[in-house]
Design a protein around this motif. Structure first.
Motif, PDB file in Angstrom:
ATOM      1  N   ASN A  13      54.464  -1.032  11.705  1.00 59.26           N
ATOM      2  CA  ASN A  13      55.208   0.213  11.863  1.00 59.26           C
ATOM      3  C   ASN A  13      56.612   0.015  11.306  1.00 59.26           C
ATOM      4  OD1 ASN A  13      56.659   2.467  12.748  1.00 59.26           O
ATOM      5  ND2 ASN A  13      55.402   2.663  14.592  1.00 59.26           N
ATOM      6  N   LEU A  14      56.987   0.855  10.325  1.00 60.25           N
ATOM      7  CA  LEU A  14      58.299   0.740   9.677  1.00 60.25           C
ATOM      8  C   LEU A  14      59.324   1.720  10.245  1.00 60.25           C
ATOM      9  CD1 LEU A  14      57.120   0.397   5.967  1.00 60.25           C
ATOM     10  CD2 LEU A  14      57.749  -1.428   7.557  1.00 60.25           C
ATOM     11  N   GLY A  15      58.972   2.448  11.285  1.00 66.24           N
ATOM     12  CA  GLY A  15      59.894   3.410  11.878  1.00 66.24           C
ATOM     13  C   GLY A  15      59.400   4.825  11.681  1.00 66.24           C
ATOM     14  N   GLU A  16      60.348   5.773  11.624  1.00 64.66           N
ATOM     15  CA  GLU A  16      59.996   7.180  11.482  1.00 64.66           C
ATOM     16  C   GLU A  16      60.705   7.780  10.277  1.00 64.66           C
ATOM     17  OE1 GLU A  16      61.034   9.139  15.124  1.00 64.66           O
ATOM     18  OE2 GLU A  16      59.310   8.312  16.193  1.00 64.66           O
ATOM     19  N   ASP A  17      60.070   8.798   9.698  1.00 64.48           N
ATOM     20  CA  ASP A  17      60.710   9.512   8.595  1.00 64.48           C
ATOM     21  C   ASP A  17      61.599  10.626   9.162  1.00 64.48           C
ATOM     22  OD1 ASP A  17      59.012  11.584   9.322  1.00 64.48           O
ATOM     23  OD2 ASP A  17      57.744  11.423   7.548  1.00 64.48           O
ATOM     24  N   GLU A  24      53.871   3.788   8.400  1.00 62.39           N
ATOM     25  CA  GLU A  24      53.132   2.546   8.577  1.00 62.39           C
ATOM     26  C   GLU A  24      52.785   1.947   7.225  1.00 62.39           C
ATOM     27  OE1 GLU A  24      49.765   3.780  10.921  1.00 62.39           O
ATOM     28  OE2 GLU A  24      50.865   3.446  12.787  1.00 62.39           O
ATOM     29  N   LYS A  25      52.677   0.631   7.208  1.00 65.82           N
ATOM     30  CA  LYS A  25      52.321  -0.080   5.989  1.00 65.82           C
ATOM     31  C   LYS A  25      51.193  -1.049   6.324  1.00 65.82           C
ATOM     32  CE  LYS A  25      54.139  -3.258   2.541  1.00 65.82           C
ATOM     33  NZ  LYS A  25      55.282  -4.058   2.131  1.00 65.82           N
ATOM     34  N   GLU A  26      50.166  -1.060   5.485  1.00 66.22           N
ATOM     35  CA  GLU A  26      49.071  -2.005   5.672  1.00 66.22           C
ATOM     36  C   GLU A  26      49.470  -3.367   5.127  1.00 66.22           C
ATOM     37  OE1 GLU A  26      45.495  -0.422   3.929  1.00 66.22           O
ATOM     38  OE2 GLU A  26      45.122   0.823   5.691  1.00 66.22           O
ATOM     39  N   VAL A  27      49.139  -4.396   5.896  1.00 64.30           N
ATOM     40  CA  VAL A  27      49.474  -5.767   5.510  1.00 64.30           C
ATOM     41  C   VAL A  27      48.200  -6.608   5.548  1.00 64.30           C
ATOM     42  CG1 VAL A  27      50.895  -7.778   6.040  1.00 64.30           C
ATOM     43  CG2 VAL A  27      51.765  -5.485   6.527  1.00 64.30           C
ATOM     44  N   PRO A  28      47.647  -6.945   4.376  1.00 66.86           N
ATOM     45  CA  PRO A  28      46.434  -7.763   4.349  1.00 66.86           C
ATOM     46  C   PRO A  28      46.748  -9.263   4.434  1.00 66.86           C
ATOM     47  CG  PRO A  28      46.961  -7.020   2.150  1.00 66.86           C
ATOM     48  CD  PRO A  28      48.008  -6.445   3.062  1.00 66.86           C
ATOM     49  N   ARG A  29      45.848  -9.996   5.106  1.00 69.56           N
ATOM     50  CA  ARG A  29      45.946 -11.455   5.194  1.00 69.56           C
ATOM     51  C   ARG A  29      44.588 -12.045   4.852  1.00 69.56           C
ATOM     52  NH1 ARG A  29      45.898 -13.816   9.864  1.00 69.56           N
ATOM     53  NH2 ARG A  29      45.104 -12.048  10.999  1.00 69.56           N
ATOM     54  N   GLN A  30      44.574 -13.025   3.966  1.00 69.91           N
ATOM     55  CA  GLN A  30      43.315 -13.695   3.644  1.00 69.91           C
ATOM     56  C   GLN A  30      43.005 -14.744   4.709  1.00 69.91           C
ATOM     57  OE1 GLN A  30      43.239 -15.397  -0.265  1.00 69.91           O
ATOM     58  NE2 GLN A  30      42.561 -13.493  -1.197  1.00 69.91           N
ATOM     59  N   VAL A  31      41.738 -14.745   5.156  1.00 68.78           N
ATOM     60  CA  VAL A  31      41.276 -15.753   6.108  1.00 68.78           C
ATOM     61  C   VAL A  31      39.894 -16.227   5.676  1.00 68.78           C
ATOM     62  CG1 VAL A  31      42.612 -14.819   8.047  1.00 68.78           C
ATOM     63  CG2 VAL A  31      40.260 -14.083   7.719  1.00 68.78           C
ATOM     64  N   PHE A  32      39.564 -17.436   6.056  1.00 64.35           N
ATOM     65  CA  PHE A  32      38.237 -17.977   5.783  1.00 64.35           C
ATOM     66  C   PHE A  32      37.258 -17.428   6.814  1.00 64.35           C
ATOM     67  CE2 PHE A  32      40.995 -21.207   3.880  1.00 64.35           C
ATOM     68  CZ  PHE A  32      40.452 -21.251   2.608  1.00 64.35           C
ATOM     69  N   CYS A  33      36.004 -17.262   6.393  1.00 61.54           N
ATOM     70  CA  CYS A  33      34.990 -16.704   7.284  1.00 61.54           C
ATOM     71  C   CYS A  33      33.600 -17.192   6.881  1.00 61.54           C
ATOM     72  CB  CYS A  33      35.023 -15.182   7.232  1.00 61.54           C
ATOM     73  SG  CYS A  33      34.363 -14.508   5.687  1.00 61.54           S
ATOM     74  N   ASP A  34      32.667 -16.884   7.728  1.00 54.66           N
ATOM     75  CA  ASP A  34      31.243 -16.983   7.410  1.00 54.66           C
ATOM     76  C   ASP A  34      30.696 -15.573   7.500  1.00 54.66           C
ATOM     77  OD1 ASP A  34      30.884 -19.729   6.973  1.00 54.66           O
ATOM     78  OD2 ASP A  34      30.739 -20.127   9.116  1.00 54.66           O
ATOM     79  N   ARG A  35      30.062 -15.087   6.428  1.00 54.35           N
ATOM     80  CA  ARG A  35      29.432 -13.768   6.459  1.00 54.35           C
ATOM     81  C   ARG A  35      27.996 -13.962   6.906  1.00 54.35           C
ATOM     82  NH1 ARG A  35      26.241 -10.584   3.257  1.00 54.35           N
ATOM     83  NH2 ARG A  35      26.231 -12.117   1.583  1.00 54.35           N
ATOM     84  N   LYS A  36      27.601 -13.161   7.875  1.00 54.66           N
ATOM     85  CA  LYS A  36      26.255 -13.281   8.411  1.00 54.66           C
ATOM     86  C   LYS A  36      25.586 -11.911   8.432  1.00 54.66           C
ATOM     87  CE  LYS A  36      27.322 -17.316  11.125  1.00 54.66           C
ATOM     88  NZ  LYS A  36      27.154 -18.016  12.372  1.00 54.66           N
ATOM     89  N   CYS A  37      24.283 -11.933   8.470  1.00 52.78           N
ATOM     90  CA  CYS A  37      23.532 -10.682   8.550  1.00 52.78           C
ATOM     91  C   CYS A  37      23.684 -10.077   9.943  1.00 52.78           C
ATOM     92  CB  CYS A  37      22.051 -10.937   8.283  1.00 52.78           C
ATOM     93  SG  CYS A  37      21.728 -11.464   6.593  1.00 52.78           S
ATOM     94  N   ILE A  38      23.668  -8.763   9.985  1.00 53.73           N
ATOM     95  CA  ILE A  38      23.669  -8.056  11.264  1.00 53.73           C
ATOM     96  C   ILE A  38      22.287  -8.262  11.888  1.00 53.73           C
ATOM     97  CG2 ILE A  38      23.773  -5.776  12.356  1.00 53.73           C
ATOM     98  CD1 ILE A  38      26.458  -6.390  11.292  1.00 53.73           C
ATOM     99  N   PRO A  39      22.225  -8.752  13.136  1.00 51.27           N
ATOM    100  CA  PRO A  39      20.915  -8.887  13.789  1.00 51.27           C
ATOM    101  C   PRO A  39      20.218  -7.524  13.887  1.00 51.27           C
ATOM    102  CG  PRO A  39      22.607 -10.046  15.035  1.00 51.27           C
ATOM    103  CD  PRO A  39      23.309  -9.246  13.972  1.00 51.27           C
ATOM    104  N   GLN A  40      18.909  -7.534  13.831  1.00 49.71           N
ATOM    105  CA  GLN A  40      18.141  -6.299  13.809  1.00 49.71           C
ATOM    106  C   GLN A  40      18.430  -5.410  15.011  1.00 49.71           C
ATOM    107  OE1 GLN A  40      13.887  -6.848  13.705  1.00 49.71           O
ATOM    108  NE2 GLN A  40      13.548  -4.840  12.816  1.00 49.71           N
ATOM    109  N   ASN A  41      18.492  -6.003  16.217  1.00 51.27           N
ATOM    110  CA  ASN A  41      18.752  -5.184  17.402  1.00 51.27           C
ATOM    111  C   ASN A  41      20.153  -4.574  17.366  1.00 51.27           C
ATOM    112  OD1 ASN A  41      19.987  -7.653  17.853  1.00 51.27           O
ATOM    113  ND2 ASN A  41      19.693  -7.570  20.069  1.00 51.27           N
ATOM    114  N   GLU A  42      21.133  -5.285  16.831  1.00 59.10           N
ATOM    115  CA  GLU A  42      22.498  -4.759  16.679  1.00 59.10           C
ATOM    116  C   GLU A  42      22.497  -3.607  15.680  1.00 59.10           C
ATOM    117  OE1 GLU A  42      26.657  -4.287  16.932  1.00 59.10           O
ATOM    118  OE2 GLU A  42      25.421  -5.586  18.177  1.00 59.10           O
ATOM    119  N   PHE A  43      21.783  -3.766  14.594  1.00 60.92           N
ATOM    120  CA  PHE A  43      21.711  -2.733  13.563  1.00 60.92           C
ATOM    121  C   PHE A  43      21.156  -1.431  14.140  1.00 60.92           C
ATOM    122  CE2 PHE A  43      19.638  -0.524  10.052  1.00 60.92           C
ATOM    123  CZ  PHE A  43      20.656  -0.503   9.112  1.00 60.92           C
TER     124      PHE A  43
END
Length: 100
Positions: A13-17, A24-43
């Motif tokens: 949040n940068l304040g108010e106009d 607001e400003k989006e701030v991306p951060r790179q992080v390491f991960c493991d990508r996994k499949c969505i389990p069938q019941n979750e899907f």
């Protein structure tokens, strides 16, 4: 050992106009991960709730700071569920939202 990289997108949040609206400003951060499949019941459970489950990313608990957006392969996904595991990892269940 993590096998992939995502960007967790946070918001600062940068304040108010002049009209009193938050800036607001989006701030991306790179992080390491493991990508996994969505389990069938979750899907299917997500689908019943109107959620289009796409990916599950597992990241370090220390890396996750309650971000609600994830950028992966130049696409934006939204975190709809977070599951904290016992091994200092967090599972981020992400969905695709229609534009509009």
């Amino acid at each position: 050992m993590y096998s992939d990289v995502i960007e967790l997108v946070g918001v600062v949040n940068l304040g108010e106009d002049d009209l009193g609206q938050e800036i607001e400003k989006e701030v991306p951060r790179q992080v390491f991960c493991d990508r996994k499949c969505i389990p069938q019941n979750e899907f299917f459970q997500a689908g019943i709730s109107g959620i289009k489950a796409a990916h599950m990313f597992e990241v370090s608990t220390l890396d996750y700071q309650d971000e609600t957006k994830v950028r992966y392969n130049d696409k934006i996904y939204y975190v709809y569920r977070v599951y904290e595991k016992a091994n200092e990892r967090v599972e981020l269940y992400c969905e695709v939202k229609a534009r509009g």
